[in-house]
Design a protein around this motif. Structure first.
Motif, PDB file in Angstrom:
ATOM      1  N   SER A   1      42.810  16.863  92.577  1.00 21.03           N
ATOM      2  CA  SER A   1      42.245  17.113  91.245  1.00 21.03           C
ATOM      3  C   SER A   1      40.734  17.260  91.278  1.00 21.03           C
ATOM      4  O   SER A   1      40.120  17.654  90.283  1.00 21.03           O
ATOM      5  N   LEU A   2      40.098  16.941  92.411  1.00 20.01           N
ATOM      6  CA  LEU A   2      38.651  17.088  92.548  1.00 20.01           C
ATOM      7  C   LEU A   2      38.291  18.559  92.710  1.00 20.01           C
ATOM      8  O   LEU A   2      39.120  19.369  93.144  1.00 20.01           O
ATOM      9  N   PRO A   3      37.049  18.946  92.360  1.00 16.48           N
ATOM     10  CA  PRO A   3      36.616  20.317  92.641  1.00 16.48           C
ATOM     11  C   PRO A   3      36.818  20.646  94.117  1.00 16.48           C
ATOM     12  O   PRO A   3      36.664  19.773  94.993  1.00 16.48           O
ATOM     13  N   GLN A   4      37.153  21.884  94.405  1.00 16.80           N
ATOM     14  CA  GLN A   4      37.499  22.288  95.770  1.00 16.80           C
ATOM     15  C   GLN A   4      36.431  23.207  96.361  1.00 16.80           C
ATOM     16  O   GLN A   4      35.774  23.961  95.643  1.00 16.80           O
TER      17      GLN A   4
ATOM     18  N   ALA B   1      35.791  18.232  97.229  1.00 15.60           N
ATOM     19  CA  ALA B   1      34.353  18.209  97.499  1.00 15.60           C
ATOM     20  C   ALA B   1      33.614  17.509  96.367  1.00 15.60           C
ATOM     21  O   ALA B   1      34.099  17.411  95.244  1.00 15.60           O
ATOM     22  N   LEU B   2      32.409  17.035  96.720  1.00 19.19           N
ATOM     23  CA  LEU B   2      31.479  16.497  95.722  1.00 19.19           C
ATOM     24  C   LEU B   2      30.544  17.611  95.306  1.00 19.19           C
ATOM     25  O   LEU B   2      29.843  18.191  96.143  1.00 19.19           O
ATOM     26  N   TYR B   3      30.502  17.903  94.014  1.00 19.85           N
ATOM     27  CA  TYR B   3      29.576  18.883  93.466  1.00 19.85           C
ATOM     28  C   TYR B   3      28.454  18.133  92.765  1.00 19.85           C
ATOM     29  O   TYR B   3      28.661  17.532  91.716  1.00 19.85           O
ATOM     30  N   MET B   4      27.255  18.142  93.369  1.00 18.56           N
ATOM     31  CA  MET B   4      26.091  17.486  92.789  1.00 18.56           C
ATOM     32  C   MET B   4      25.165  18.567  92.239  1.00 18.56           C
ATOM     33  O   MET B   4      24.858  19.551  92.927  1.00 18.56           O
ATOM     34  N   LEU B   5      24.716  18.398  91.008  1.00 18.41           N
ATOM     35  CA  LEU B   5      23.853  19.399  90.385  1.00 18.41           C
ATOM     36  C   LEU B   5      22.472  19.367  91.034  1.00 18.41           C
ATOM     37  O   LEU B   5      21.761  18.367  90.964  1.00 18.41           O
TER      38      LEU B   5
ATOM     39  N   SER C   1      36.868  13.429  88.239  1.00 20.52           N
ATOM     40  CA  SER C   1      37.458  14.665  88.761  1.00 20.52           C
ATOM     41  C   SER C   1      36.795  15.917  88.196  1.00 20.52           C
ATOM     42  O   SER C   1      36.984  17.007  88.731  1.00 20.52           O
ATOM     43  N   ARG C   2      35.993  15.753  87.130  1.00 20.44           N
ATOM     44  CA  ARG C   2      35.335  16.921  86.535  1.00 20.44           C
ATOM     45  C   ARG C   2      33.909  17.060  87.075  1.00 20.44           C
ATOM     46  O   ARG C   2      33.333  16.105  87.591  1.00 20.44           O
TER      47      ARG C   2
ATOM     48  N   ASP D   1      38.535   8.583  88.139  1.00 18.36           N
ATOM     49  CA  ASP D   1      39.759   9.379  88.159  1.00 18.36           C
ATOM     50  C   ASP D   1      40.392   9.354  89.535  1.00 18.36           C
ATOM     51  O   ASP D   1      41.614   9.406  89.672  1.00 18.36           O
ATOM     52  N   VAL D   2      39.539   9.297  90.554  1.00 19.21           N
ATOM     53  CA  VAL D   2      39.998   9.326  91.945  1.00 19.21           C
ATOM     54  C   VAL D   2      39.195   8.304  92.743  1.00 19.21           C
ATOM     55  O   VAL D   2      37.973   8.203  92.587  1.00 19.21           O
ATOM     56  N   ILE D   3      39.880   7.538  93.579  1.00 16.26           N
ATOM     57  CA  ILE D   3      39.222   6.614  94.508  1.00 16.26           C
ATOM     58  C   ILE D   3      39.752   6.909  95.901  1.00 16.26           C
ATOM     59  O   ILE D   3      40.962   6.853  96.141  1.00 16.26           O
ATOM     60  N   VAL D   4      38.845   7.243  96.806  1.00 15.00           N
ATOM     61  CA  VAL D   4      39.249   7.578  98.176  1.00 15.00           C
ATOM     62  C   VAL D   4      38.305   6.937  99.182  1.00 15.00           C
ATOM     63  O   VAL D   4      37.166   6.591  98.857  1.00 15.00           O
ATOM     64  N   ARG D   5      38.812   6.774 100.370  1.00 11.02           N
ATOM     65  CA  ARG D   5      37.963   6.507 101.527  1.00 11.02           C
ATOM     66  C   ARG D   5      37.852   7.835 102.251  1.00 11.02           C
ATOM     67  O   ARG D   5      38.863   8.433 102.638  1.00 11.02           O
ATOM     68  N   ALA D   6      36.644   8.327 102.401  1.00 11.70           N
ATOM     69  CA  ALA D   6      36.465   9.682 102.919  1.00 11.70           C
ATOM     70  C   ALA D   6      35.121   9.819 103.626  1.00 11.70           C
ATOM     71  O   ALA D   6      34.217   9.003 103.440  1.00 11.70           O
ATOM     72  N   THR D   7      35.018  10.885 104.417  1.00  5.53           N
ATOM     73  CA  THR D   7      33.790  11.201 105.147  1.00  5.53           C
ATOM     74  C   THR D   7      33.205  12.505 104.611  1.00  5.53           C
ATOM     75  O   THR D   7      33.935  13.472 104.366  1.00  5.53           O
TER      76      THR D   7
END
Length: 218
Positions: A75-78, A84-88, A109-110, A38-44
């Motif tokens: 559109s990503l979780p905030q 932000a990345l939300y990892m279970l 994005s979900r 859904d989203v492709i970024v270059r990020a840190t």
């Protein structure tokens, strides 16, 4: 809740049946990853924090987006107003991430067990100016300029007698020759290809362009 999220990952990524007990993640090509994201970024990545929501605990990494390749990072979780990345937390085989890691991120994005496309396949760290796969380092990533194939095996050499002129039709092979005599006019069989179909561009700008091309591929 945790089992439901795991099953959601399985259904999205691998087409697993509702009764599956474990997440199955098929191997995806870069084009498949880019199309599913859904989203492709270059990020840190920023330092992780634990966020508890009811009985579910998330390991949350804030993202500082350097460049957007596709989709909308909003559109990503905030977390505190930042994507932000939300990892279970507690899920086996989650990718090992570290604060300060710069990478290309191919994301859903979900919220899922892992929002990374392919569970851990869709993250490409940038190490010393080169794009790598997760678990690689800039020193172990194949270098196209070195002339070796991406599988790590040495380039095959041509035997010295391979360049010799084949004998005329009807002549017998030279005793001790390592190669069989070919009939006149017969070309030797092609050598096996050393090209890796899953090879990626190692230059960040070229890798970004490859991602954009993959999104537009039919």
């Amino acid at each position: 809740m945790r089992r439901a999220l795991t099953l959601l990952t399985a259904l999205v990524l691998g087409g697993a049946s509702p009764g599956a007990q474990a997440t199955y993640v098929p191997l995806l090509t870069l084009t498949q990853q880019a199309k599913r994201a859904d989203v492709i970024v270059r990020a840190t990545l920023g330092p992780p924090t634990r966020v508890k929501e009811g009985e579910v605990t998330w390991l949350v990494y804030p993202l500082t987006v350097v460049e957007t390749i596709a989709g909308d990072p909003a559109s990503l979780p905030q977390l505190e107003g930042k994507p932000a990345l939300y990892m279970l937390a507690g899920v086996e085989d989650l990718p090992e991430l570290r604060a300060g890691q710069e990478a290309f991120w191919l994301l859903y994005s979900r919220r899922m067990d892992s929002p990374i496309v392919g569970f851990s396949q869709g993250v490409y760290p940038i190490e010393n100016g080169r794009v790598t796969r997760l678990g690689e380092t800039a020193n172990t990533a194949p270098d196209p300029a070195a002339g070796t194939n991406t599988a790590g095996s040495a380039t095959p050499t041509t035997p010295a007698d391979a360049a010799a002129t084949p004998p005329a039709a009807g002549a017998s092979a030279t005793p001790g020759a390592s190669s069989p005599t070919l009939p006149a006019g017969t070309a030797p069989p092609p050598a096996p290809s050393a090209t890796d179909p899953n090879a990626i561009e190692r230059d960040p700008a070229r890798f970004r362009d490859a991602l954009r091309a993959a999104r537009g591929a039919q």
